[in-house]
Design a protein around this motif. Structure first.
Motif, PDB file in Angstrom:
ATOM      1  N   GLN A   1      -4.079  12.952  -2.969  1.00 15.94           N
ATOM      2  CA  GLN A   1      -3.963  13.517  -1.909  1.00 15.94           C
ATOM      3  C   GLN A   1      -5.218  13.174  -0.783  1.00 15.94           C
ATOM      4  O   GLN A   1      -5.815  13.915  -0.245  1.00 15.94           O
ATOM      5  CB  GLN A   1      -3.953  15.127  -1.962  1.00 15.94           C
ATOM      6  N   GLY A   2      -5.448  11.844  -0.903  1.00 15.32           N
ATOM      7  CA  GLY A   2      -6.241  11.347   0.083  1.00 15.32           C
ATOM      8  C   GLY A   2      -5.924  11.674   1.408  1.00 15.32           C
ATOM      9  O   GLY A   2      -4.846  11.409   1.830  1.00 15.32           O
ATOM     10  N   HIS A   3      -7.033  11.960   2.434  1.00 14.79           N
ATOM     11  CA  HIS A   3      -6.437  12.053   3.812  1.00 14.79           C
ATOM     12  C   HIS A   3      -7.059  11.037   4.625  1.00 14.79           C
ATOM     13  O   HIS A   3      -7.900  10.746   4.408  1.00 14.79           O
ATOM     14  CB  HIS A   3      -7.269  13.342   4.420  1.00 14.79           C
ATOM     15  N   VAL A   4      -5.915  10.604   5.342  1.00 16.34           N
ATOM     16  CA  VAL A   4      -6.173   9.353   6.340  1.00 16.34           C
ATOM     17  C   VAL A   4      -5.832   9.955   7.944  1.00 16.34           C
ATOM     18  O   VAL A   4      -4.953  10.469   8.181  1.00 16.34           O
ATOM     19  CB  VAL A   4      -5.228   8.358   6.034  1.00 16.34           C
ATOM     20  N   PRO A   5      -7.095  10.130   8.676  1.00 14.41           N
ATOM     21  CA  PRO A   5      -6.900  10.462  10.087  1.00 14.41           C
ATOM     22  C   PRO A   5      -5.640   9.827  10.766  1.00 14.41           C
ATOM     23  O   PRO A   5      -5.551   8.638  10.409  1.00 14.41           O
ATOM     24  CB  PRO A   5      -8.061  10.122  10.700  1.00 14.41           C
ATOM     25  N   GLY A   6      -4.852  10.228  11.461  1.00 13.24           N
ATOM     26  CA  GLY A   6      -3.688   9.825  11.985  1.00 13.24           C
ATOM     27  C   GLY A   6      -2.442   9.959  11.160  1.00 13.24           C
ATOM     28  O   GLY A   6      -1.251   9.543  11.768  1.00 13.24           O
TER      29      GLY A   6
ATOM     30  N   GLY B   1      -2.319  11.600   7.870  1.00 16.39           N
ATOM     31  CA  GLY B   1      -2.132  13.025   6.979  1.00 16.39           C
ATOM     32  C   GLY B   1      -2.369  12.564   5.552  1.00 16.39           C
ATOM     33  O   GLY B   1      -3.099  11.612   5.317  1.00 16.39           O
ATOM     34  N   PHE B   2      -2.002  13.349   4.555  1.00 16.37           N
ATOM     35  CA  PHE B   2      -2.434  13.170   3.311  1.00 16.37           C
ATOM     36  C   PHE B   2      -1.309  12.409   2.478  1.00 16.37           C
ATOM     37  O   PHE B   2      -0.215  12.014   2.648  1.00 16.37           O
ATOM     38  CB  PHE B   2      -2.234  14.526   2.596  1.00 16.37           C
ATOM     39  N   VAL B   3      -2.070  11.279   1.394  1.00 17.56           N
ATOM     40  CA  VAL B   3      -0.887  10.362   0.956  1.00 17.56           C
ATOM     41  C   VAL B   3      -1.076  10.871  -0.545  1.00 17.56           C
ATOM     42  O   VAL B   3      -2.379  11.679  -0.971  1.00 17.56           O
ATOM     43  CB  VAL B   3      -1.348   9.017   1.342  1.00 17.56           C
ATOM     44  N   ASP B   4      -0.162  10.347  -1.317  1.00 23.25           N
ATOM     45  CA  ASP B   4      -0.290  10.550  -2.698  1.00 23.25           C
ATOM     46  C   ASP B   4      -1.353  10.179  -3.371  1.00 23.25           C
ATOM     47  O   ASP B   4      -2.122  10.848  -4.073  1.00 23.25           O
ATOM     48  CB  ASP B   4       1.053  10.281  -3.419  1.00 23.25           C
TER      49      ASP B   4
ATOM     50  N   VAL C   1     -11.418   2.288  -0.180  1.00 24.09           N
ATOM     51  CA  VAL C   1     -12.164   1.196   0.080  1.00 24.09           C
ATOM     52  C   VAL C   1     -11.465  -0.094   0.561  1.00 24.09           C
ATOM     53  O   VAL C   1     -11.615  -1.120   1.260  1.00 24.09           O
ATOM     54  CB  VAL C   1     -13.260   0.855  -0.985  1.00 24.09           C
ATOM     55  N   LEU C   2     -10.327  -0.308  -0.379  1.00 21.29           N
ATOM     56  CA  LEU C   2      -9.433  -1.417  -0.315  1.00 21.29           C
ATOM     57  C   LEU C   2      -8.378  -1.164   0.726  1.00 21.29           C
ATOM     58  O   LEU C   2      -7.564  -1.854   1.018  1.00 21.29           O
ATOM     59  CB  LEU C   2      -8.743  -1.824  -1.557  1.00 21.29           C
ATOM     60  N   GLY C   3      -8.082   0.032   1.220  1.00 24.89           N
ATOM     61  CA  GLY C   3      -7.051   0.566   2.160  1.00 24.89           C
ATOM     62  C   GLY C   3      -5.737   0.413   1.541  1.00 24.89           C
ATOM     63  O   GLY C   3      -4.765   0.005   2.207  1.00 24.89           O
ATOM     64  N   ILE C   4      -5.632   1.063   0.391  1.00 27.42           N
ATOM     65  CA  ILE C   4      -4.331   0.918  -0.586  1.00 27.42           C
ATOM     66  C   ILE C   4      -3.729   2.277  -0.375  1.00 27.42           C
ATOM     67  O   ILE C   4      -4.555   3.303  -0.916  1.00 27.42           O
ATOM     68  CB  ILE C   4      -4.218   0.172  -1.824  1.00 27.42           C
ATOM     69  N   VAL C   5      -2.754   2.357  -0.082  1.00 22.15           N
ATOM     70  CA  VAL C   5      -1.819   3.911  -0.006  1.00 22.15           C
ATOM     71  C   VAL C   5      -0.674   3.657  -1.152  1.00 22.15           C
ATOM     72  O   VAL C   5       0.153   2.590  -1.028  1.00 22.15           O
ATOM     73  CB  VAL C   5      -1.333   4.399   1.332  1.00 22.15           C
ATOM     74  N   ILE C   6      -0.682   4.753  -2.259  1.00 18.97           N
ATOM     75  CA  ILE C   6       0.296   4.327  -3.131  1.00 18.97           C
ATOM     76  C   ILE C   6       1.170   5.798  -3.061  1.00 18.97           C
ATOM     77  O   ILE C   6       0.372   6.936  -3.277  1.00 18.97           O
ATOM     78  CB  ILE C   6      -0.503   4.465  -4.476  1.00 18.97           C
ATOM     79  N   GLU C   7       2.702   5.630  -2.821  1.00 17.63           N
ATOM     80  CA  GLU C   7       3.277   6.965  -2.806  1.00 17.63           C
ATOM     81  C   GLU C   7       4.263   6.936  -3.804  1.00 17.63           C
ATOM     82  O   GLU C   7       4.854   6.070  -4.289  1.00 17.63           O
ATOM     83  CB  GLU C   7       3.944   6.670  -1.399  1.00 17.63           C
TER      84      GLU C   7
ATOM     85  N   LEU D   1      -3.128  -0.379   6.741  1.00 23.55           N
ATOM     86  CA  LEU D   1      -3.207   0.155   5.352  1.00 23.55           C
ATOM     87  C   LEU D   1      -2.137  -0.781   4.639  1.00 23.55           C
ATOM     88  O   LEU D   1      -1.061  -0.931   5.464  1.00 23.55           O
ATOM     89  CB  LEU D   1      -2.875   1.559   5.199  1.00 23.55           C
ATOM     90  N   VAL D   2      -2.230  -0.864   3.369  1.00 21.40           N
ATOM     91  CA  VAL D   2      -1.038  -1.354   2.624  1.00 21.40           C
ATOM     92  C   VAL D   2      -0.597  -0.261   1.744  1.00 21.40           C
ATOM     93  O   VAL D   2      -1.228   0.444   1.343  1.00 21.40           O
ATOM     94  CB  VAL D   2      -1.613  -2.381   1.531  1.00 21.40           C
ATOM     95  N   VAL D   3       0.696   0.009   2.077  1.00 20.19           N
ATOM     96  CA  VAL D   3       1.491   1.237   1.514  1.00 20.19           C
ATOM     97  C   VAL D   3       2.222   0.520   0.238  1.00 20.19           C
ATOM     98  O   VAL D   3       3.117  -0.326   0.533  1.00 20.19           O
ATOM     99  CB  VAL D   3       2.400   1.617   2.627  1.00 20.19           C
TER     100      VAL D   3
END
Length: 290
Positions: free
Chosen positions: A201-206, A208-211, A216-222, A250-252
């Motif tokens: 549940q990391g928060h990214v401004p603009g 919201g919350f991601v799984d 550091v690497l700018g990786i979002v995992i959902e 970000l890489v999703v």
């Protein structure tokens, strides 16, 4: 989606609202009528295997424990018990029947209530099962709000030497922030990937919350479940959300329930590839520079 399969993906226990997002009311009512799904109380549905535990307790004179105890507490699990999990007093003889049996000293309260305590249940699972199965139990226990992580850390440190390290690892990683076993198991895979450091549940401004987020690497995992994505409105939310992520650089990476539960090695390999690429980008050595 078949209500039983939907319930299984939701961790074996769910509210009406959670289920109806994946199936129809008529299919749900039919599954309950056919006893494929149980409704033990108002707005609570569970798999029919929960009934087998109560019969096993009566037949053996033992106490529901491990995954069966977790099921009795209404916690979400990676999978329902293959057999009823029963703990017997150390002096008890092995009963006939098909059960997952354990022997241990039981408190009067546990024997009277026919189920092991919440703390003990988490630690028993952590000492006995694979990390992802045990983490799903621990995360679910914390979401309930009766236990906190300090309770688990203390209990793990005091647990029997056999399996203590496993219990401590689960307690250290347990978090109430992960919403369900799907996210717990995805996290369990992600932390095995070298170079990847994720927070739930990391928060990214603009955005919201991601799984899961590696800041550091700018990786979002959902963890992508059907309940949020099978309508036109859900599709539009997806498009808006991932366009925003791309604009932020970000890489999703998105995975389905089947990916995580049935192909964990493929998930780990995919994440490792993304980590390698993002790391090369970070130091300016990616292939496009050539």
């Amino acid at each position: 989606m078949d209500p039983v399969e939907a319930l299984r993906e939701l961790g074996g226990v769910a509210t009406f609202g959670e289920l109806i997002a994946c199936t129809t009311r008529s299919e749900l009512d039919r599954a309950v009528h056919q006893s494929r799904i149980l409704k033990p109380r108002h707005n609570r549905y569970c798999l029919s295997t929960a009934d087998a535990t109560r019969r096993a307790v009566a037949a053996t004179g033992g106490t529901a424990s491990h995954l069966s105890a977790a099921q009795e507490f209404g916690w979400k699990l990676k999978h329902d018990p293959v057999k009823p999990c029963i703990t017997l007093p150390r002096s008890a003889r092995k009963p006939s029947g098909s059960y997952e049996l354990h022997w241990a000293d039981l408190s009067d309260r546990e024997r009277r209530r026919n189920v092991t305590s919440r703390t003990r249940t988490v630690i028993d699972c952590a000492r006995s099962y694979d990390f992802d199965v045990a983490l799903s139990v621990a995360d679910s226990a914390l979401r309930e709000g009766i236990l906190d992580q300090d309770d688990l850390l203390v209990a793990a440190a005091r647990s029997p030497r056999t399996g203590r390290a496993r219990a401590q690892r689960v307690a250290q990683h347990a978090s109430r922030l992960r919403a369900n076993p799907f996210e717990s198991c995805l996290y369990a895979i992600a932390i095995t990937v070298l170079g990847l450091s994720v927070k739930p549940q990391g928060h990214v401004p603009g955005l919201g919350f991601v799984d899961l987020l590696d800041r550091v690497l700018g990786i979002v995992i959902e963890a992508e479940s059907l309940e949020h994505h099978w309508t036109r409105a859900g599709l539009q939310r997806d498009v808006d959300r991932y366009t925003t992520a791309a604009r932020l650089g970000l890489v999703v990476v998105r995975f389905t329930w089947a990916d995580v539960m049935h192909h964990p090695d493929d998930v780990a390999t995919a994440l490792a590839d993304v980590v390698e690429w993002r790391t090369m980008q970070a130091v300016g050595r990616h292939g496009l520079a050539a």
